[in-house]
Design an enzyme around this catalytic site. Structure first.
Site, PDB file in Angstrom:
ATOM      1  N   GLY A   5      50.742  39.733  48.602  1.00 42.77           N
ATOM      2  CA  GLY A   5      50.817  40.524  47.379  1.00 42.77           C
ATOM      3  C   GLY A   5      51.977  41.487  47.421  1.00 42.77           C
ATOM      4  O   GLY A   5      53.040  41.237  46.857  1.00 42.77           O
ATOM      5  N   SER A   6      51.791  42.592  48.154  1.00 38.17           N
ATOM      6  CA  SER A   6      52.801  43.655  48.187  1.00 38.17           C
ATOM      7  C   SER A   6      54.183  43.162  48.615  1.00 38.17           C
ATOM      8  O   SER A   6      55.198  43.696  48.156  1.00 38.17           O
ATOM      9  CB  SER A   6      52.347  44.777  49.124  1.00 38.17           C
ATOM     10  OG  SER A   6      51.144  45.329  48.657  1.00 38.17           O
ATOM     11  N   LYS A  33      35.561  38.013  47.625  1.00 33.85           N
ATOM     12  CA  LYS A  33      36.630  38.907  48.100  1.00 33.85           C
ATOM     13  C   LYS A  33      36.036  40.227  48.565  1.00 33.85           C
ATOM     14  O   LYS A  33      35.431  40.960  47.786  1.00 33.85           O
ATOM     15  CB  LYS A  33      37.673  39.144  47.019  1.00 33.85           C
ATOM     16  CG  LYS A  33      38.790  40.066  47.514  1.00 33.85           C
ATOM     17  CD  LYS A  33      40.059  39.902  46.766  1.00 33.85           C
ATOM     18  CE  LYS A  33      41.139  40.802  47.328  1.00 33.85           C
ATOM     19  NZ  LYS A  33      42.359  40.736  46.576  1.00 33.85           N
ATOM     20  N   CYS A  42      34.507  46.411  43.222  1.00 30.61           N
ATOM     21  CA  CYS A  42      34.729  47.387  42.144  1.00 30.61           C
ATOM     22  C   CYS A  42      33.552  48.370  42.062  1.00 30.61           C
ATOM     23  O   CYS A  42      32.403  48.009  42.301  1.00 30.61           O
ATOM     24  CB  CYS A  42      34.987  46.691  40.814  1.00 30.61           C
ATOM     25  SG  CYS A  42      33.576  45.950  40.057  1.00 30.61           S
ATOM     26  N   ASN A  98      35.534  39.384  42.840  1.00 31.15           N
ATOM     27  CA  ASN A  98      36.055  40.647  43.387  1.00 31.15           C
ATOM     28  C   ASN A  98      34.871  41.607  43.479  1.00 31.15           C
ATOM     29  O   ASN A  98      34.533  42.284  42.517  1.00 31.15           O
ATOM     30  CB  ASN A  98      37.155  41.157  42.439  1.00 31.15           C
ATOM     31  CG  ASN A  98      37.717  42.491  42.859  1.00 31.15           C
ATOM     32  OD1 ASN A  98      37.325  43.056  43.882  1.00 31.15           O
ATOM     33  ND2 ASN A  98      38.632  43.007  42.069  1.00 31.15           N
TER      34      ASN A  98
HETATM   35  C1  LIG Z   1      48.902  46.903  41.953  1.00 30.78           C
HETATM   36  C2  LIG Z   1      47.798  46.112  42.608  1.00 30.78           C
HETATM   37  C3  LIG Z   1      46.846  45.484  41.822  1.00 30.78           C
HETATM   38  C4  LIG Z   1      45.802  44.751  42.412  1.00 30.78           C
HETATM   39  N1  LIG Z   1      44.874  44.145  41.607  1.00 30.78           N
HETATM   40  C5  LIG Z   1      43.866  43.422  42.167  1.00 30.78           C
HETATM   41  C6  LIG Z   1      42.897  42.781  41.341  1.00 30.78           C
HETATM   42  O1  LIG Z   1      42.950  42.813  40.106  1.00 30.78           O
HETATM   43  N2  LIG Z   1      41.895  42.099  41.962  1.00 30.78           N
HETATM   44  C7  LIG Z   1      41.787  42.009  43.329  1.00 30.78           C
HETATM   45  O2  LIG Z   1      40.859  41.360  43.829  1.00 30.78           O
HETATM   46  N3  LIG Z   1      42.701  42.607  44.135  1.00 30.78           N
HETATM   47  C8  LIG Z   1      43.733  43.314  43.581  1.00 30.78           C
HETATM   48  N4  LIG Z   1      44.666  43.912  44.402  1.00 30.78           N
HETATM   49  C9  LIG Z   1      44.558  43.750  45.871  1.00 30.78           C
HETATM   50  C10 LIG Z   1      45.406  42.572  46.384  1.00 30.78           C
HETATM   51  O3  LIG Z   1      44.994  41.344  45.820  1.00 30.78           O
HETATM   52  C11 LIG Z   1      45.359  42.453  47.923  1.00 30.78           C
HETATM   53  O4  LIG Z   1      44.011  42.281  48.334  1.00 30.78           O
HETATM   54  C12 LIG Z   1      45.919  43.706  48.624  1.00 30.78           C
HETATM   55  O5  LIG Z   1      47.057  44.186  47.928  1.00 30.78           O
HETATM   56  C13 LIG Z   1      46.303  43.420  50.089  1.00 30.78           C
HETATM   57  O6  LIG Z   1      47.328  42.473  50.209  1.00 30.78           O
HETATM   58  P1  LIG Z   1      48.912  42.888  50.365  1.00 30.78           P
HETATM   59  O7  LIG Z   1      48.984  43.890  51.465  1.00 30.78           O
HETATM   60  O8  LIG Z   1      49.621  41.584  50.658  1.00 30.78           O
HETATM   61  O9  LIG Z   1      49.327  43.462  49.045  1.00 30.78           O
HETATM   62  C14 LIG Z   1      45.723  44.652  43.831  1.00 30.78           C
HETATM   63  C15 LIG Z   1      46.691  45.301  44.622  1.00 30.78           C
HETATM   64  C16 LIG Z   1      47.715  46.018  44.036  1.00 30.78           C
HETATM   65  C17 LIG Z   1      48.742  46.719  44.897  1.00 30.78           C
END
Ligand SMILES: Cc1cc2nc3c(=O)[nH]c(=O)nc-3n(C[C@H](O)[C@H](O)[C@H](O)COP(=O)(O)O)c2cc1C
Length: 291
Positions: free
Chosen positions: A252-253, A152, A116, A113
Protein backbone atom coordinates in the site's frame (compact mmCIF):
# COMPACT_ATOMS: atom_id res chain seq x y z
CA UNK A 1 -2.45 -14.31 -9.95
CA UNK A 2 0.55 -13.41 -12.11
CA UNK A 3 2.64 -13.02 -8.93
CA UNK A 4 2.03 -12.92 -5.12
CA UNK A 5 1.72 -9.10 -4.79
CA UNK A 6 -1.63 -7.46 -4.02
CA UNK A 7 -2.60 -3.78 -4.03
CA UNK A 8 -3.76 -3.11 -0.43
CA UNK A 9 -7.21 -1.62 0.23
CA UNK A 10 -7.34 2.17 0.35
CA UNK A 11 -4.65 2.85 -2.26
CA UNK A 12 -5.67 3.62 -5.85
CA UNK A 13 -8.47 1.06 -5.69
CA UNK A 14 -11.29 3.47 -6.42
CA UNK A 15 -11.30 3.94 -10.16
CA UNK A 16 -11.24 1.27 -12.89
CA UNK A 17 -8.64 2.80 -15.28
CA UNK A 18 -6.19 3.27 -12.39
CA UNK A 19 -6.72 -0.29 -11.13
CA UNK A 20 -6.16 -1.56 -14.68
CA UNK A 21 -2.88 0.38 -14.80
CA UNK A 22 -1.72 -0.92 -11.41
CA UNK A 23 -2.34 -4.46 -12.72
CA UNK A 24 -0.48 -3.76 -15.96
CA UNK A 25 2.39 -2.34 -13.91
CA UNK A 26 2.73 -5.63 -12.06
CA UNK A 27 0.25 -6.13 -9.18
CA UNK A 28 -0.97 -9.73 -8.94
CA UNK A 29 -4.40 -8.69 -7.62
CA UNK A 30 -6.23 -5.49 -6.76
CA UNK A 31 -8.16 -4.75 -3.56
CA UNK A 32 -10.93 -2.14 -3.73
CA UNK A 33 -11.20 0.65 -1.19
CA UNK A 34 -13.54 -0.68 1.55
CA UNK A 35 -17.22 -0.43 0.61
CA UNK A 36 -19.75 0.52 3.29
CA UNK A 37 -23.51 0.40 3.89
CA UNK A 38 -24.17 4.00 2.82
CA UNK A 39 -22.57 7.07 1.28
CA UNK A 40 -20.02 8.49 3.71
CA UNK A 41 -17.65 11.43 3.38
CA UNK A 42 -15.09 10.28 5.92
CA UNK A 43 -13.24 12.67 8.23
CA UNK A 44 -12.36 16.31 7.54
CA UNK A 45 -8.86 17.25 6.37
CA UNK A 46 -6.03 16.89 7.22
CA UNK A 47 -6.52 13.14 6.84
CA UNK A 48 -3.14 11.86 5.62
CA UNK A 49 0.39 12.78 6.70
CA UNK A 50 3.83 11.44 5.82
CA UNK A 51 5.75 11.86 9.09
CA UNK A 52 9.22 10.58 8.32
CA UNK A 53 9.09 6.83 8.89
CA UNK A 54 5.67 6.06 7.48
CA UNK A 55 2.21 7.46 6.86
CA UNK A 56 -0.52 8.24 9.38
CA UNK A 57 -4.09 8.49 8.12
CA UNK A 58 -7.59 9.07 9.40
CA UNK A 59 -9.53 9.17 6.14
CA UNK A 60 -12.49 7.71 8.08
CA UNK A 61 -13.72 5.08 5.60
CA UNK A 62 -15.16 7.37 2.93
CA UNK A 63 -17.35 5.31 0.59
CA UNK A 64 -19.94 5.88 -2.12
CA UNK A 65 -21.96 3.14 -0.39
CA UNK A 66 -22.71 -0.19 -2.10
CA UNK A 67 -25.91 1.29 -3.61
CA UNK A 68 -24.03 3.90 -5.63
CA UNK A 69 -21.44 1.80 -7.42
CA UNK A 70 -23.30 0.49 -10.48
CA UNK A 71 -21.09 2.36 -12.92
CA UNK A 72 -17.92 1.03 -11.25
CA UNK A 73 -19.22 -2.55 -11.21
CA UNK A 74 -20.19 -2.26 -14.89
CA UNK A 75 -16.59 -1.33 -15.74
CA UNK A 76 -15.15 -3.88 -13.31
CA UNK A 77 -17.13 -6.67 -15.01
CA UNK A 78 -14.70 -6.26 -17.95
CA UNK A 79 -11.59 -6.55 -15.78
CA UNK A 80 -8.68 -8.82 -16.64
CA UNK A 81 -7.29 -8.82 -13.08
CA UNK A 82 -8.19 -10.72 -9.89
CA UNK A 83 -10.35 -8.40 -7.79
CA UNK A 84 -10.77 -8.43 -3.99
CA UNK A 85 -13.73 -6.36 -2.78
CA UNK A 86 -13.21 -5.02 0.73
CA UNK A 87 -16.31 -4.38 2.84
CA UNK A 88 -17.14 -2.86 6.23
CA UNK A 89 -20.14 -2.34 8.48
CA UNK A 90 -20.77 -0.86 11.90
CA UNK A 91 -22.78 -3.89 13.03
CA UNK A 92 -23.60 -7.43 11.93
CA UNK A 93 -26.69 -6.41 9.93
CA UNK A 94 -24.72 -3.84 7.95
CA UNK A 95 -21.97 -6.36 7.22
CA UNK A 96 -24.62 -8.82 5.99
CA UNK A 97 -26.30 -6.25 3.70
CA UNK A 98 -23.05 -5.01 2.17
CA UNK A 99 -21.71 -8.57 1.74
CA UNK A 100 -24.89 -9.77 0.02
CA UNK A 101 -24.99 -6.83 -2.40
CA UNK A 102 -21.26 -6.83 -3.20
CA UNK A 103 -21.36 -10.62 -3.81
CA UNK A 104 -23.93 -10.07 -6.61
CA UNK A 105 -21.12 -8.49 -8.64
CA UNK A 106 -18.94 -11.58 -8.32
CA UNK A 107 -15.56 -10.23 -7.19
CA UNK A 108 -12.88 -12.95 -7.05
CA UNK A 109 -12.75 -12.64 -3.25
CA UNK A 110 -14.34 -10.54 -0.51
CA UNK A 111 -12.24 -9.08 2.31
CA UNK A 112 -14.11 -8.29 5.52
CA UNK A 113 -12.44 -5.29 7.15
CA UNK A 114 -13.14 -6.19 10.77
CA UNK A 115 -11.18 -3.39 12.35
CA UNK A 116 -13.67 -0.51 12.09
CA UNK A 117 -14.95 1.07 15.33
CA UNK A 118 -18.56 1.92 16.42
CA UNK A 119 -19.92 -1.56 16.72
CA UNK A 120 -22.80 -2.93 18.76
CA UNK A 121 -20.19 -5.00 20.61
CA UNK A 122 -19.92 -2.63 23.57
CA UNK A 123 -17.93 -0.13 21.54
CA UNK A 124 -15.14 -2.61 20.86
CA UNK A 125 -13.89 -3.04 17.34
CA UNK A 126 -14.82 -6.40 15.80
CA UNK A 127 -11.25 -7.40 15.17
CA UNK A 128 -10.19 -7.24 18.82
CA UNK A 129 -12.95 -9.56 20.04
CA UNK A 130 -12.83 -13.26 19.28
CA UNK A 131 -16.60 -13.62 19.57
CA UNK A 132 -17.48 -10.55 17.48
CA UNK A 133 -15.00 -11.36 14.72
CA UNK A 134 -16.35 -14.91 14.45
CA UNK A 135 -19.93 -13.63 14.26
CA UNK A 136 -19.05 -11.25 11.40
CA UNK A 137 -17.13 -13.90 9.47
CA UNK A 138 -19.92 -16.48 9.88
CA UNK A 139 -22.52 -13.93 8.74
CA UNK A 140 -20.54 -12.69 5.74
CA UNK A 141 -19.71 -16.27 4.69
CA UNK A 142 -23.39 -17.16 4.76
CA UNK A 143 -24.20 -14.19 2.51
CA UNK A 144 -21.46 -14.66 -0.10
CA UNK A 145 -21.64 -18.42 -0.67
CA UNK A 146 -18.83 -19.74 -2.85
CA UNK A 147 -16.83 -16.49 -3.06
CA UNK A 148 -13.61 -16.84 -1.03
CA UNK A 149 -13.64 -14.79 2.18
CA UNK A 150 -10.59 -13.01 3.60
CA UNK A 151 -10.68 -11.74 7.20
CA UNK A 152 -8.61 -8.56 7.55
CA UNK A 153 -7.25 -8.30 11.07
CA UNK A 154 -6.00 -5.48 13.24
CA UNK A 155 -2.64 -5.56 15.01
CA UNK A 156 -4.43 -4.02 18.01
CA UNK A 157 -5.88 -7.47 18.79
CA UNK A 158 -4.59 -8.72 22.16
CA UNK A 159 -3.93 -12.18 20.66
CA UNK A 160 -4.07 -12.05 16.88
CA UNK A 161 -3.28 -15.76 16.57
CA UNK A 162 -6.44 -16.68 18.49
CA UNK A 163 -8.56 -14.19 16.52
CA UNK A 164 -7.25 -15.65 13.26
CA UNK A 165 -8.00 -19.21 14.43
CA UNK A 166 -11.53 -18.10 15.33
CA UNK A 167 -12.01 -16.58 11.88
CA UNK A 168 -10.79 -19.79 10.25
CA UNK A 169 -13.26 -21.79 12.35
CA UNK A 170 -16.04 -19.37 11.37
CA UNK A 171 -15.43 -19.94 7.65
CA UNK A 172 -12.69 -17.54 6.50
CA UNK A 173 -10.72 -18.88 3.52
CA UNK A 174 -7.71 -16.62 4.16
CA UNK A 175 -6.40 -14.07 6.66
CA UNK A 176 -5.10 -10.61 5.78
CA UNK A 177 -2.76 -9.00 8.30
CA UNK A 178 -2.22 -6.25 9.16
CA UNK A 179 -4.36 -3.14 9.03
CA UNK A 180 -2.84 0.11 10.34
CA UNK A 181 -1.49 0.63 13.88
CA UNK A 182 -3.13 3.39 15.97
CA UNK A 183 -1.04 6.52 16.51
CA UNK A 184 -0.94 10.29 16.71
CA UNK A 185 1.24 13.21 15.59
CA UNK A 186 1.28 16.68 17.20
CA UNK A 187 2.44 19.88 15.50
CA UNK A 188 4.57 21.33 18.31
CA UNK A 189 4.62 24.82 16.78
CA UNK A 190 0.83 24.96 16.45
CA UNK A 191 0.53 22.99 19.74
CA UNK A 192 -2.24 20.88 18.20
CA UNK A 193 -2.80 17.37 16.84
CA UNK A 194 -2.05 17.35 13.11
CA UNK A 195 -4.89 15.12 11.94
CA UNK A 196 -8.36 16.63 12.22
CA UNK A 197 -9.47 13.34 13.79
CA UNK A 198 -6.50 13.61 16.23
CA UNK A 199 -5.76 9.85 16.06
CA UNK A 200 -4.97 7.85 12.97
CA UNK A 201 -3.56 4.59 11.64
CA UNK A 202 0.15 4.20 10.91
CA UNK A 203 1.33 2.36 7.81
CA UNK A 204 4.55 2.03 5.83
CA UNK A 205 8.11 1.13 6.92
CA UNK A 206 7.53 1.90 10.63
CA UNK A 207 5.03 -0.96 11.03
CA UNK A 208 6.90 -3.76 9.24
CA UNK A 209 8.10 -5.47 12.46
CA UNK A 210 4.50 -5.30 13.77
CA UNK A 211 3.18 -6.96 10.63
CA UNK A 212 5.90 -9.62 10.67
CA UNK A 213 5.14 -10.52 14.29
CA UNK A 214 1.40 -10.77 13.56
CA UNK A 215 1.88 -12.97 10.48
CA UNK A 216 4.31 -15.17 12.46
CA UNK A 217 1.73 -15.65 15.24
CA UNK A 218 -1.14 -16.23 12.81
CA UNK A 219 0.87 -18.86 10.90
CA UNK A 220 1.23 -20.87 14.11
CA UNK A 221 -2.55 -20.86 14.61
CA UNK A 222 -4.17 -21.40 11.18
CA UNK A 223 -3.91 -23.63 8.10
CA UNK A 224 -5.48 -21.15 5.62
CA UNK A 225 -3.24 -18.81 3.58
CA UNK A 226 -2.09 -15.45 4.93
CA UNK A 227 -1.97 -12.22 2.93
CA UNK A 228 0.82 -10.38 4.75
CA UNK A 229 1.16 -6.61 4.66
CA UNK A 230 2.57 -3.66 6.55
CA UNK A 231 5.63 -1.77 5.36
CA UNK A 232 6.61 -3.90 2.38
CA UNK A 233 8.92 -1.69 0.27
CA UNK A 234 11.35 -4.10 -1.39
CA UNK A 235 12.05 -7.74 -2.20
CA UNK A 236 13.79 -8.45 1.12
CA UNK A 237 10.72 -7.21 3.05
CA UNK A 238 8.53 -9.51 0.96
CA UNK A 239 10.82 -12.52 1.58
CA UNK A 240 10.73 -11.70 5.32
CA UNK A 241 6.90 -11.91 5.27
CA UNK A 242 7.06 -15.23 3.38
CA UNK A 243 9.51 -16.62 5.96
CA UNK A 244 7.09 -15.51 8.72
CA UNK A 245 4.38 -17.54 6.98
CA UNK A 246 2.69 -15.33 4.34
CA UNK A 247 1.55 -16.74 1.00
CA UNK A 248 0.73 -13.40 -0.65
CA UNK A 249 2.02 -9.86 -0.07
CA UNK A 250 0.00 -6.65 0.22
CA UNK A 251 1.57 -3.37 -0.83
CA UNK A 252 0.00 0.00 0.00
CA UNK A 253 2.15 2.83 1.33
CA UNK A 254 5.06 1.92 -0.95
CA UNK A 255 2.91 3.03 -3.91
CA UNK A 256 2.97 6.50 -2.32
CA UNK A 257 6.76 6.45 -1.81
CA UNK A 258 7.81 4.70 -5.02
CA UNK A 259 4.90 4.86 -7.48
CA UNK A 260 3.15 1.88 -9.04
CA UNK A 261 6.38 0.46 -10.46
CA UNK A 262 6.94 -0.93 -6.93
CA UNK A 263 5.08 -4.20 -7.70
CA UNK A 264 7.48 -5.17 -10.52
CA UNK A 265 10.45 -3.98 -8.45
CA UNK A 266 9.48 -6.11 -5.42
CA UNK A 267 8.99 -9.18 -7.65
CA UNK A 268 12.32 -8.64 -9.42
CA UNK A 269 14.18 -8.27 -6.11
CA UNK A 270 12.48 -11.40 -4.71
CA UNK A 271 13.57 -13.37 -7.76
CA UNK A 272 17.13 -12.06 -7.42
CA UNK A 273 17.23 -13.12 -3.75
CA UNK A 274 15.84 -16.55 -4.64
CA UNK A 275 18.46 -17.03 -7.37
CA UNK A 276 21.31 -15.97 -5.07
CA UNK A 277 20.05 -18.36 -2.38
CA UNK A 278 19.22 -21.23 -4.72
CA UNK A 279 15.53 -21.16 -3.76
CA UNK A 280 13.31 -22.57 -6.52
CA UNK A 281 9.86 -21.64 -5.20
CA UNK A 282 8.39 -19.49 -2.42
CA UNK A 283 6.75 -22.63 -0.99
CA UNK A 284 10.28 -23.79 -0.09
CA UNK A 285 10.80 -20.84 2.28
CA UNK A 286 7.24 -20.23 3.50
CA UNK A 287 7.28 -20.18 7.29
CA UNK A 288 10.94 -21.28 7.54
CA UNK A 289 11.58 -18.75 10.31
CA UNK A 290 9.49 -21.01 12.60
CA UNK A 291 12.34 -23.53 12.62
C1 LIG B 1 -4.84 6.28 3.31
C2 LIG B 1 -5.11 4.84 3.69
C3 LIG B 1 -6.37 4.30 3.49
C4 LIG B 1 -6.64 2.97 3.84
N1 LIG B 1 -7.90 2.47 3.63
C5 LIG B 1 -8.17 1.18 3.96
C6 LIG B 1 -9.48 0.64 3.75
O1 LIG B 1 -10.39 1.30 3.23
N2 LIG B 1 -9.70 -0.65 4.12
C7 LIG B 1 -8.72 -1.44 4.69
O2 LIG B 1 -8.99 -2.61 4.99
N3 LIG B 1 -7.47 -0.95 4.90
C8 LIG B 1 -7.18 0.34 4.55
N4 LIG B 1 -5.91 0.83 4.75
C9 LIG B 1 -4.86 -0.06 5.31
C10 LIG B 1 -4.03 -0.73 4.20
O3 LIG B 1 -4.83 -1.54 3.36
C11 LIG B 1 -2.89 -1.60 4.78
O4 LIG B 1 -3.45 -2.59 5.63
C12 LIG B 1 -1.89 -0.77 5.61
O5 LIG B 1 -1.66 0.48 4.99
C13 LIG B 1 -0.55 -1.50 5.79
O6 LIG B 1 0.12 -1.73 4.58
P1 LIG B 1 1.28 -0.72 4.00
O7 LIG B 1 2.25 -0.51 5.10
O8 LIG B 1 1.84 -1.45 2.80
O9 LIG B 1 0.58 0.54 3.60
C14 LIG B 1 -5.61 2.16 4.40
C15 LIG B 1 -4.33 2.72 4.61
C16 LIG B 1 -4.07 4.03 4.26
C17 LIG B 1 -2.70 4.62 4.50
Amino acid sequence: MQNPTVLASGFLGTNFPIMQRVFEEGAGAITLKSIGPEERNGHANPTVLEWGHGIINAVGLPSPGFQNMDEEWEQLSKRKFPLIASIYGANIDEFATVAKNVALHKPDAIEANISCPNTKEHGQTFGTSNEASQTVIKTVKREIGEIPLIAKLTPQAPNIGEIAAGCEKAGADAICAVNTVAGMCIDIDARKPILHNKFGGISGPAIKPVGIKCVYQIYENVKIPILGMGGISNGRDAIEYIQAGATALGIGSATYYQGIGVFKKVCREMQEWMKENNVKSLEEIKGVAHG
